[in-house]
Design an enzyme around this catalytic site. Structure first.
Site, mmCIF file in Angstrom:
data_model
loop_
_atom_site.group_PDB
_atom_site.id
_atom_site.type_symbol
_atom_site.label_atom_id
_atom_site.label_comp_id
_atom_site.label_asym_id
_atom_site.label_seq_id
_atom_site.Cartn_x
_atom_site.Cartn_y
_atom_site.Cartn_z
ATOM 1 N N HIS A 197 -5.791 -8.398 -8.680
ATOM 2 C CA HIS A 197 -5.046 -10.022 -8.849
ATOM 3 C C HIS A 197 -6.311 -11.074 -8.414
ATOM 4 O O HIS A 197 -6.709 -11.041 -7.287
ATOM 5 C CB HIS A 197 -3.935 -10.011 -7.986
ATOM 6 N N ASP A 231 3.763 -1.590 -11.590
ATOM 7 C CA ASP A 231 3.378 -2.931 -11.625
ATOM 8 C C ASP A 231 2.969 -3.647 -10.335
ATOM 9 O O ASP A 231 3.002 -2.919 -9.096
ATOM 10 C CB ASP A 231 4.312 -3.887 -12.480
ATOM 11 N N SER A 232 2.814 -4.828 -10.365
ATOM 12 C CA SER A 232 2.439 -5.577 -8.993
ATOM 13 C C SER A 232 3.569 -5.541 -8.033
ATOM 14 O O SER A 232 3.056 -5.747 -6.828
ATOM 15 C CB SER A 232 2.099 -7.119 -9.270
#
Length: 187
Positions: free
Chosen positions: A60, A100-101
């Site tokens: 990120h 996912d995140s």
């Protein structure tokens, strides 16, 4: 999460026989570029060699208030097929799922095209290209399939590749840029 995996496997099982029985006549479109694209996909499906995918990291980069709360360990995996042309470049079909995140399962499937440099040092080459396909996320329309097209890059040594893509910030969808990394083994 289990329901999503069951749905993904079911869709794959239903679509595989359709692609396996496709004939050349099904790639007979009025537009040459559509026929060419269809023929590439069918060639990979029928003549391609299998691949194994392992996902691992989502960086990120910027735009996130506190990226430490986001999942960087995007563990997952999947399978695909590739076909290599006379110049060593590849057409690829793939499907995999990863965390996912937010640690939710995110499936992704599609077509990729990679151009490679001439191998050096016993088999090391660099690749670049694109992929287009579909993904789905729990936080975006609760797993409604979303079309995507992104650049890809890779470093390949013989049959093993480290691959990556860059996912740009899209206002209203995500808050920052992400670099996503995965590995591929060509059987």
């Amino acid at each position: 999460m289990k329901k999503i995996l069951v749905k993904a496997v079911t869709v794959s099982m239903l679509c595989a026989p359709l692609a396996a029985h496709a004939s050349d006549k099904e790639c007979d479109y009025k537009r040459d570029w559509m026929s060419s694209a269809c023929e590439r996909v069918m060639r990979v499906w029928h003549e391609g060699t299998w691949d194994l995918y392992l996902t691992g990291y989502g960086w990120h980069i910027n735009g996130y208030e506190d990226p430490s709360h986001l999942n960087a360990n995007s563990w997952g995996g999947g399978a695909g097929k590739h076909w290599t042309d006379a110049n060593g470049n590849q057409d690829i079909l793939f499907a995999f799922a990863f965390l996912d995140s937010h640690k939710n399962v995110q499936p992704i499937a599609g077509y990729a095209r990679q151009w490679y440099t001439t191998p050096v040092l016993g088999g090391l080459s660099l690749g670049g290209g694109y992929f287009a396909g579909f993904t789905a996320r729990s936080d975006i329309a609760h797993y409604l399939p979303l079309p995507i097209a992104l650049p890809i890059g890779s470093v390949r040594y013989r049959r093993v590749s480290a691959m990556a893509t860059f996912i740009p910030r899209i206002p209203g969808i995500n808050k920052g840029d992400v670099a996503f990394f995965w590995g591929r083994y060509e059987f």
